[in-house]
Design an enzyme around this catalytic site. Structure first.
Site, PDB file in Angstrom:
ATOM      1  N   GLY A  63       0.815  -1.212   0.000  1.00  0.00           N
ATOM      2  CA  GLY A  63       0.000   0.000   0.000  1.00  0.00           C
ATOM      3  C   GLY A  63       0.848   1.261   0.000  1.00  0.00           C
ATOM      4  O   GLY A  63       0.543   2.237  -0.701  1.00  0.00           O
ATOM      5  N   THR A  64       1.924   1.253   0.773  1.00  0.00           N
ATOM      6  CA  THR A  64       2.766   2.451   0.876  1.00  0.00           C
ATOM      7  C   THR A  64       3.342   2.810  -0.489  1.00  0.00           C
ATOM      8  O   THR A  64       3.301   3.980  -0.903  1.00  0.00           O
ATOM      9  CB  THR A  64       3.909   2.210   1.891  1.00  0.00           C
ATOM     10  OG1 THR A  64       3.320   1.900   3.156  1.00  0.00           O
ATOM     11  CG2 THR A  64       4.807   3.425   2.023  1.00  0.00           C
ATOM     12  N   ASN A  84      -8.064   3.848   8.534  1.00  0.00           N
ATOM     13  CA  ASN A  84      -7.464   2.701   9.201  1.00  0.00           C
ATOM     14  C   ASN A  84      -7.667   2.712  10.706  1.00  0.00           C
ATOM     15  O   ASN A  84      -7.610   1.676  11.343  1.00  0.00           O
ATOM     16  CB  ASN A  84      -5.963   2.617   8.877  1.00  0.00           C
ATOM     17  CG  ASN A  84      -5.274   3.950   8.956  1.00  0.00           C
ATOM     18  OD1 ASN A  84      -5.675   4.908   8.287  1.00  0.00           O
ATOM     19  ND2 ASN A  84      -4.250   4.047   9.770  1.00  0.00           N
ATOM     20  N   GLN A  86      -7.580  -0.204   3.335  1.00  0.00           N
ATOM     21  CA  GLN A  86      -8.402  -0.855   4.364  1.00  0.00           C
ATOM     22  C   GLN A  86      -9.715  -1.377   3.797  1.00  0.00           C
ATOM     23  O   GLN A  86     -10.399  -2.183   4.442  1.00  0.00           O
ATOM     24  CB  GLN A  86      -8.695   0.134   5.509  1.00  0.00           C
ATOM     25  CG  GLN A  86      -7.478   0.498   6.336  1.00  0.00           C
ATOM     26  CD  GLN A  86      -7.047  -0.619   7.282  1.00  0.00           C
ATOM     27  OE1 GLN A  86      -7.822  -1.502   7.649  1.00  0.00           O
ATOM     28  NE2 GLN A  86      -5.783  -0.601   7.675  1.00  0.00           N
ATOM     29  N   SER A 141      -3.654  -3.281  -0.774  1.00  0.00           N
ATOM     30  CA  SER A 141      -2.533  -4.001  -0.169  1.00  0.00           C
ATOM     31  C   SER A 141      -2.952  -5.409   0.235  1.00  0.00           C
ATOM     32  O   SER A 141      -3.990  -5.582   0.894  1.00  0.00           O
ATOM     33  CB  SER A 141      -2.051  -3.221   1.057  1.00  0.00           C
ATOM     34  OG  SER A 141      -1.071  -3.948   1.744  1.00  0.00           O
ATOM     35  N   GLY A 142      -2.140  -6.408  -0.118  1.00  0.00           N
ATOM     36  CA  GLY A 142      -2.492  -7.808   0.094  1.00  0.00           C
ATOM     37  C   GLY A 142      -2.690  -8.226   1.544  1.00  0.00           C
ATOM     38  O   GLY A 142      -3.611  -8.963   1.862  1.00  0.00           O
ATOM     39  N   HIS A 143      -1.822  -7.715   2.432  1.00  0.00           N
ATOM     40  CA  HIS A 143      -1.862  -8.270   3.798  1.00  0.00           C
ATOM     41  C   HIS A 143      -3.049  -7.792   4.617  1.00  0.00           C
ATOM     42  O   HIS A 143      -3.251  -8.239   5.740  1.00  0.00           O
ATOM     43  CB  HIS A 143      -0.527  -8.022   4.521  1.00  0.00           C
ATOM     44  CG  HIS A 143      -0.271  -6.600   4.958  1.00  0.00           C
ATOM     45  ND1 HIS A 143      -0.370  -6.214   6.269  1.00  0.00           N
ATOM     46  CD2 HIS A 143       0.092  -5.499   4.264  1.00  0.00           C
ATOM     47  CE1 HIS A 143      -0.060  -4.927   6.379  1.00  0.00           C
ATOM     48  NE2 HIS A 143       0.222  -4.465   5.172  1.00  0.00           N
ATOM     49  N   THR A 145      12.391  -6.639 -10.805  1.00  0.00           N
ATOM     50  CA  THR A 145      11.859  -7.991 -11.050  1.00  0.00           C
ATOM     51  C   THR A 145      10.624  -8.207 -10.182  1.00  0.00           C
ATOM     52  O   THR A 145      10.628  -7.907  -8.987  1.00  0.00           O
ATOM     53  CB  THR A 145      12.939  -9.044 -10.728  1.00  0.00           C
ATOM     54  OG1 THR A 145      14.052  -8.793 -11.585  1.00  0.00           O
ATOM     55  CG2 THR A 145      12.420 -10.457 -10.950  1.00  0.00           C
ATOM     56  N   CYS A 160       3.660   4.864  19.183  1.00  0.00           N
ATOM     57  CA  CYS A 160       4.881   5.068  19.942  1.00  0.00           C
ATOM     58  C   CYS A 160       6.021   5.347  18.974  1.00  0.00           C
ATOM     59  O   CYS A 160       6.605   4.443  18.410  1.00  0.00           O
ATOM     60  CB  CYS A 160       5.190   3.830  20.766  1.00  0.00           C
ATOM     61  SG  CYS A 160       6.546   4.091  21.884  1.00  0.00           S
TER      62      CYS A 160
HETATM   63  N1  PLP Z   1      -2.896   3.078   3.749  1.00  0.00           N
HETATM   64  C1  PLP Z   1      -3.671   2.661   4.761  1.00  0.00           C
HETATM   65  C2  PLP Z   1      -5.020   3.261   4.945  1.00  0.00           C
HETATM   66  C3  PLP Z   1      -3.228   1.651   5.625  1.00  0.00           C
HETATM   67  O1  PLP Z   1      -4.000   1.247   6.617  1.00  0.00           O
HETATM   68  C4  PLP Z   1      -1.933   1.112   5.400  1.00  0.00           C
HETATM   69  C5  PLP Z   1      -1.397   0.084   6.318  1.00  0.00           C
HETATM   70  O2  PLP Z   1      -1.666   0.087   7.503  1.00  0.00           O
HETATM   71  C6  PLP Z   1      -1.177   1.573   4.322  1.00  0.00           C
HETATM   72  C7  PLP Z   1      -1.685   2.554   3.517  1.00  0.00           C
HETATM   73  C8  PLP Z   1       0.178   0.996   4.018  1.00  0.00           C
HETATM   74  O3  PLP Z   1       0.052  -0.283   3.456  1.00  0.00           O
HETATM   75  P1  PLP Z   1       1.286  -1.305   3.467  1.00  0.00           P
HETATM   76  O4  PLP Z   1       1.394  -1.819   4.866  1.00  0.00           O
HETATM   77  O5  PLP Z   1       0.896  -2.371   2.508  1.00  0.00           O
HETATM   78  O6  PLP Z   1       2.487  -0.565   3.019  1.00  0.00           O
END
Ligand code: PLP
Length: 405
Positions: A71-72, A151, A179, A199-201, A237, A325
């Site tokens: 996601g980032t 989130n 999210q 984002s996959g996780h 890659t 934190c």
């Molecule tokens: N954007 C939102 C709203 C998120 O909740 C998160 C992860 O917590 C991210 C972006 C970042 O995603 P990633 O952990 O896949 O880099």
């Protein structure tokens, strides 16, 4: 009682079929998708299959999906890539005050590079008022980026309405749907967005893999240079096992969303109703209805979020709080502060994010232990006694010596 995981907003347990597909790719189908031999061609084939599955989950065309490291990276590529490619038109970007740091810090970086960024405020529920966007947008605005679901508090934004305002003004619209995708139905065509991050996780896929949807025709530049991977937009890659895992997770999500949403809504409502009824000095953060089905965010007055988390952890319950934190200091959540909460109230927040494996039994266990923990923590709070109605105003509380009157 087994350990209980109420932190699906942070990450989810990888689905077994996803994990199997990832392992198979690592052990059997390990060719480089850029190679022209059969190993390479096989890897290329599964990548394209995964692209189709991810596209189907959000009603996009496969050619509109670009794989990223999560996601980032998808957020960075969307914001910086669109900003770089559209500088001739203008340097103005609009986002909101409650975005994830992947958006906020990218915007702050661009401000240092000469772009102007407007951070739209939110109301007490964390919602962006479309009228504020209408007022902020102008003919130099190149991009509007508003997250689909928050989130921390789970608030779901009126994306369709916001995207329509951007379109009318000739600006691109990106949404960070990290999210949302895989957890609620998302349809890029219906929403009318130009770009979307996932984002996959966050939906039972692997960590370190995500994607950026970019509508065909959107002007965007690469931000990472190297080979011509991902149609020259994202060099490097491909993470083939991750991509295949993401594809399987997308398929599973598409099948499961309706049932999952229904179950989580019931569990969420049980948690919220019971806590608000049985514990005093507590408030729900975020919108009561326009929120992610598995999200519960509460602020307990006279309680320190970190202590609450540690006490829950001792009971085997994993949750999270509204303070991050960072470098040893406890910063209250920028999301809760933007919604108008005081520092104290933000510090006393607790986020529970439920997932598909959570059960009613787990919710009942949580509801049993939470009042005990809250009472114990409040008994240690010097301020709680002062607000407690059992202390009459004429009496001087020995903790605050009457300063609280
Ligand atoms: N954007 C939102 C709203 C998120 O909740 C998160 C992860 O917590 C991210 C972006 C970042 O995603 P990633 O952990 O896949 O880099």
């Amino acid at each position: 009682m087994e350990r209980i995981y109420f932190d699906h907003g942070a990450t989810t347990k990888t689905d077994e079929t996803v994990a199997k597909a990832v392992i198979e790719m690592m052990l059997e189908n390990y060719g480089n998708p850029s190679s022209i031999h059969s190993f390479g061609r096989n890897a290329r084939k599964v990548i394209e299959g995964a692209r189709e599955k991810v596209a189907a989950l959000i009603n996009a065309l496969p050619a509109e999906i670009y794989f990223t490291s999560g996601g980032t990276e998808a957020d960075n590529l969307a914001i910086k890539g669109i900003a770089l490619a559209n500088q001739k038109k203008g340097h103005h970007i609009i986002t909101s005050a409650v975005e994830h740091h992947a958006i906020l810090h990218t915007c702050e970086y661009l401000e240092k590079k000469g772009f102007t960024v407007t951070y739209l405020p939110v109301d007490k529920y964390g919602l962006v008022d479309p009228e504020t966007l209408r007022q902020a947008i102008n003919n130099k605005t190149i991009l509007v980026s508003i997250m689909m679901a928050n989130n921390e508090v789970g608030t779901i934004q009126p994306i369709k309405e916001l995207a329509a305002i951007a379109k009318e003004a000739g600006a691109y619209f990106h949404t960070d749907a990290v999210q949302a995708v895989g957890n609620i139905g998302v349809d890029v065509k219906e929403l009318g967005v130009d770009a979307l991050s996932l984002s996959g996780h966050k939906f039972y896929g692997p960590k370190g893999i995500g994607a950026l949807y970019i509508r065909k025709g959107v002007k965007i530049s690469p931000i990472q240079h190297g080979g011509g991977h991902e149609r020259k937009l994202r060099a490097g890659t491909e993470n083939v096992p991750g991509i295949v895992g993401l594809g399987v997770a997308a398929e599973v999500a598409q099948r499961d969303i309706p049932v999952k949403v229904e179950r989580l809504l019931q569990l969420r409502q049980k948690l919220i109703t019971s806590i608000l009824k049985n514990i005093d000095h507590v408030q729900l953060n975020g919108h009561p209805e326009k929120r992610l089905p598995g999200n519960v965010n509460l602020s307990f007055e006279f309680v320190e979020g970190e202590s609450l988390l540690l006490n829950l952890d001792l009971k085997g319950i994993a949750a999270s709080s509204g303070s991050a934190c960072t470098s040893g200091s406890l910063d209250p959540s920028h999301v809760l502060l933007a919604m108008g909460l005081s520092h104290e109230t933000a510090h006393g927040s607790l986020r529970l994010t439920l997932g598909r494996a959570n059960t009613e039994q787990e919710v009942d266990y949580f509801l049993e232990v939470i009042p005990i923990i809250i009472n114990r923590l409040r008994a240690m709070s010097p301020l709680y006694g002062c607000s407690n109605q059992s202390i009459r105003r004429s009496e001087v509380c020995e903790n605050c010596h009457g300063d609280n009157e």
